[in-house]
Design a protein around this motif. Structure first.
Motif, PDB file in Angstrom:
ATOM      1  N   ALA A   1     -10.671  -1.747   2.523  1.00  0.00           N
ATOM      2  CA  ALA A   1     -10.630  -1.218   1.158  1.00  0.00           C
ATOM      3  C   ALA A   1     -10.395   0.288   1.169  1.00  0.00           C
TER       4      ALA A   1
ATOM      5  N   ALA B   1     -10.992  -8.638  -4.009  1.00  0.00           N
ATOM      6  CA  ALA B   1      -9.825  -8.245  -4.802  1.00  0.00           C
ATOM      7  C   ALA B   1      -9.455  -9.335  -5.798  1.00  0.00           C
TER       8      ALA B   1
ATOM      9  N   LEU C   1      -1.187 -10.666   1.032  1.00  0.00           N
ATOM     10  CA  LEU C   1      -2.649 -10.612   1.005  1.00  0.00           C
ATOM     11  C   LEU C   1      -3.258 -11.844   1.652  1.00  0.00           C
TER      12      LEU C   1
ATOM     13  N   PRO D   1     -11.232  -3.334  -8.109  1.00  0.00           N
ATOM     14  CA  PRO D   1     -10.016  -2.516  -7.953  1.00  0.00           C
ATOM     15  C   PRO D   1      -9.903  -1.897  -6.562  1.00  0.00           C
ATOM     16  N   ILE D   2      -9.791  -2.732  -5.536  1.00  0.00           N
ATOM     17  CA  ILE D   2      -9.786  -2.245  -4.157  1.00  0.00           C
ATOM     18  C   ILE D   2      -8.420  -2.394  -3.502  1.00  0.00           C
ATOM     19  N   LEU D   3      -7.435  -2.829  -4.269  1.00  0.00           N
ATOM     20  CA  LEU D   3      -6.075  -2.884  -3.750  1.00  0.00           C
ATOM     21  C   LEU D   3      -5.390  -1.547  -4.005  1.00  0.00           C
TER      22      LEU D   3
ATOM     23  N   TYR E   1     -12.630  -9.087   1.892  1.00  0.00           N
ATOM     24  CA  TYR E   1     -11.818  -8.109   1.160  1.00  0.00           C
ATOM     25  C   TYR E   1     -10.887  -8.794   0.164  1.00  0.00           C
TER      26      TYR E   1
ATOM     27  N   ARG F   1      -5.742  -1.626  -8.038  1.00  0.00           N
ATOM     28  CA  ARG F   1      -5.482  -2.927  -8.660  1.00  0.00           C
ATOM     29  C   ARG F   1      -6.439  -3.979  -8.139  1.00  0.00           C
ATOM     30  N   GLY F   2      -6.489  -5.091  -8.840  1.00  0.00           N
ATOM     31  CA  GLY F   2      -7.284  -6.237  -8.440  1.00  0.00           C
ATOM     32  C   GLY F   2      -7.098  -7.349  -9.449  1.00  0.00           C
TER      33      GLY F   2
ATOM     34  N   GLN G   1      -3.277  -1.049   4.439  1.00  0.00           N
ATOM     35  CA  GLN G   1      -4.140  -2.230   4.522  1.00  0.00           C
ATOM     36  C   GLN G   1      -3.957  -2.978   5.834  1.00  0.00           C
TER      37      GLN G   1
ATOM     38  N   SER H   1      -6.919   1.283   1.694  1.00  0.00           N
ATOM     39  CA  SER H   1      -6.076   1.007   0.525  1.00  0.00           C
ATOM     40  C   SER H   1      -6.087   2.152  -0.471  1.00  0.00           C
TER      41      SER H   1
END
Length: 225
Positions: free
Chosen positions: A21, A68, A93, A73-75, A64, A79-80, A41, A24
């Motif tokens: 994370a 997500a 992913l 919001p760890i992308l 992880y 985003r998530g 990532q 990212s």
């Protein structure tokens, strides 16, 4: 498994999920028109497999991905959520999970030596080939382009991924020297046909088991009966 080992394993899984994370956070660099950016990532995924092994490494990456998926919001880009997974990057992913497992499974069979050249090969197989096998077809379907066009577009990521492979192997090599045993060494599947591995990981030929036992000279036999 002791409670102490369980706590340690959970801590390692959590740390590497957080590491992925964290890698990212710098965001993503868009490349081409496919909507699949360059991110860090994959470096975290490779490190998880190469340092934690197939079980813990796969669980770290899965943690992880699940976080997500549920919306954290760890992308890259903060985003998530489910929407990301149905887009062009969703396959990559999911491929992260397969990639971590392949790297971890192969790394366990390189130990305890962990030679650099074989490590580079297996890390590239898991960290590039395995991930692309899932990610490229997914991109082709979601974007609506031919598979060969998606594969051609993915070639732009190869140089960066190769650099990540080298970094992963150098880091993992240092870790396995400093903390031997973090991954339990395993034999290759074909080792049973050619011999067994001893405690150091070296293969012992099958002819060894066919040799007659040699009497211990320190044991004196009494023939006066």
């Amino acid at each position: 498994m002791s409670s102490r080992s369980t706590v340690r394993d959970l801590a390692q899984i959590a740390v590497f999920a957080a590491l992925i994370a964290g890698l990212s956070l710098p965001g993503a660099i868009p490349i081409g028109s496919l909507g699949v950016p360059i991110t860090l990532q994959t470096l975290g995924v490779m490190l998880a497999g190469a340092i934690l092994g197939p079980r813990k490494g796969t669980l770290a990456v899965t943690t992880y991905v699940v976080l997500a998926l549920i919306g954290l919001p760890i992308l890259p880009g903060g985003r998530g959520g489910l929407g990301v997974f149905v887009g062009p990057t969703g396959g990559y992913l999911l491929g992260f999970i397969l990639g971590a497992f392949v790297i971890g499974w192969c790394t366990a069979r390189l130990l305890p030596r962990y030679s650099i050249l074989p490590a580079l090969l297996v890390t590239a197989i898991g960290g590039i080939l395995a991930i692309y096998l899932v990610g490229v077809p997914w991109t082709a379907v979601t974007v609506g382009i031919p598979l060969d066009a998606a594969a051609l577009g993915a070639l732009a990521f190869i140089p960066g991924d190769l650099i990540k492979v080298v970094v992963t192997v150098l880091v993992a090599s240092a870790v396995h020297r400093a903390w031997p045993g973090i991954i339990e060494p395993k034999p290759w599947p074909w080792a049973s046909a050619t011999g067994e591995t001893d405690a150091s990981g070296a293969t012992v030929g099958p002819e060894a088991s066919d040799r007659p036992a040699v009497a211990d000279p320190s044991v004196q036999q009494d023939d006066r009966s």
